[in-house]
Enzyme design. Sequence first.
Site, short mmCIF file in Angstrom:
data_model
loop_
_atom_site.label_atom_id
_atom_site.label_comp_id
_atom_site.label_asym_id
_atom_site.label_seq_id
_atom_site.Cartn_x
_atom_site.Cartn_y
_atom_site.Cartn_z
N GLU A 193 0.90 -93.23 50.93
CA GLU A 193 1.16 -93.54 52.34
C GLU A 193 2.60 -94.00 52.59
O GLU A 193 2.91 -94.55 53.64
CB GLU A 193 0.17 -94.61 52.82
CG GLU A 193 -1.27 -94.14 52.72
CD GLU A 193 -2.27 -95.16 53.20
OE1 GLU A 193 -1.88 -96.30 53.53
OE2 GLU A 193 -3.47 -94.82 53.25
N LYS A 322 -11.89 -93.99 61.96
CA LYS A 322 -11.27 -92.77 61.42
C LYS A 322 -12.19 -91.63 61.82
O LYS A 322 -13.32 -91.55 61.32
CB LYS A 322 -11.22 -92.83 59.89
CG LYS A 322 -10.29 -93.89 59.30
CD LYS A 322 -10.49 -94.01 57.79
CE LYS A 322 -9.47 -94.92 57.12
NZ LYS A 322 -9.87 -95.28 55.73
P1 PGA Z 1 -8.08 -93.34 52.43
O1 PGA Z 1 -7.69 -94.86 52.38
O2 PGA Z 1 -7.46 -92.67 53.59
O3 PGA Z 1 -7.56 -92.88 51.10
O4 PGA Z 1 -9.58 -93.31 52.49
C1 PGA Z 1 -7.24 -95.61 53.41
C2 PGA Z 1 -8.05 -96.86 53.53
O5 PGA Z 1 -8.83 -97.22 52.63
O6 PGA Z 1 -7.91 -97.52 54.55
ZN ZN Z 2 -9.42 -99.08 54.01
#
Ligand code: PGA
Ligand code: ZN
Length: 405
Positions: A193, A322
């Site tokens: 990230e 998400k």
């Molecule tokens: P991920 O992690 O997008 O790899 O699932 C991000 C998070 O755990 O917030």
């Molecule tokens: Zn997370």
Amino acid sequence: MEIRDVVLRPSYTSRGDETIEATVQVGSASATVTAPAGASTGETEVVHLPKGGFNTVIVNFDKSKLIGVDASDLKAVYEGLVKIGGSDRFEKIGGATAFSVSVASLVAEALASGRKIFSLIGLEPTIPYPLGNVLGGGKHAGPGSPDIQEFLASPVGAKNAFEAITLNILVHKEVRKEIEKKDPTFAGGKGDEGAWAAKLTDEEAFDIVRRAIDKVSKEHGVRIIMGVDMASSTLYENGVYNYARKGKKLTREEQLSYVEKIINDYDLKYVEDPFNEDDFESFAELTRSVKALIVGDDLYTTNYERLKKGAQIKAGNGVILKINQVGTVYQAKLFAELAHKNGYAVITSHRSGDVCEGYLADIAVGMGSALMKSGVVGGERISKLIRLARINEQEANIPLWRSTV
Ligand code: PGA
Ligand code: ZN
């Protein structure tokens, strides 16, 4: 307006994960949206892609179920995708396809009708503050980095989104300087990230990020809060939390005391996934004992039923949203609505494998989010942050979130 066509293509995320790009035509407008992909995924998330990947998706994708559907009707688009996907778990096409088609329908509808993307969601909009990942470990970085997945900053005292984004970039730069003081051989490595990935213990990482935030905050006279994503499900093995890099195993009780201690020692105001994804009780206990946002990501996976269960005992006071954990904008909207009703802060989030499109910002605003979680640097992160700043500049009537912590 009616959906006139849907075209799918194979694509890749910033990490090189296979994913789906969808182009949806609505009226005379069309929009193309690509799905992100996670690495530290929750057990109850929908599958990203079915076995066989894009080839399976293309065989199963009967687009006739969507042609003629009103793109402004989030529920109708969801129902069309459920018919194609086999169920509301979308096992025949994967969450990536559900995500890209549903978000592209929303964007194309906005273009065709001249309306704003966020206003089509139908909730009270808010401008969230960016919550930025500045130092990383866990599943997003290599061995030798901290056990804790993400160390985060959010300038909740900033006067607008652009200032907040700028301050997070300054914190990110300052963290690098602090790492170099500790390790002059630091090669500048970054995780998925864009957060620095360095050879540090959790405690060294806490000290570094605390110092960097305090320095930038003091120099600019703006309050910046510090947080972590512990992604504890990735540490949890056989009933204990295994901090492998530190060589320590903690029981549930020890984990609770440890989290309370780091909240106090480092003045953390945001703690995501401090416990394993099924431990609603411990989330509730911690929420009662501290004054910070206690946020469920793998705990809730943007799933309405799980939040209904957790809200009864006040497990956490914040939720990660998400869309690709659940599939469509419609499902995420119901989840956000339930969160607001129960007094939870909504934190709309990127994924660790993401794409250079900025729609996360439109969605974060439309879901009435407190924070928009993303990396601080990298094209796929900056695209979302700058989009957030532009919405903030154009929409003088939409208030910035007012920090509750
Ligand atoms: P991920 O992690 O997008 O790899 O699932 C991000 C998070 O755990 O917030
Ligand atoms: Zn997370």
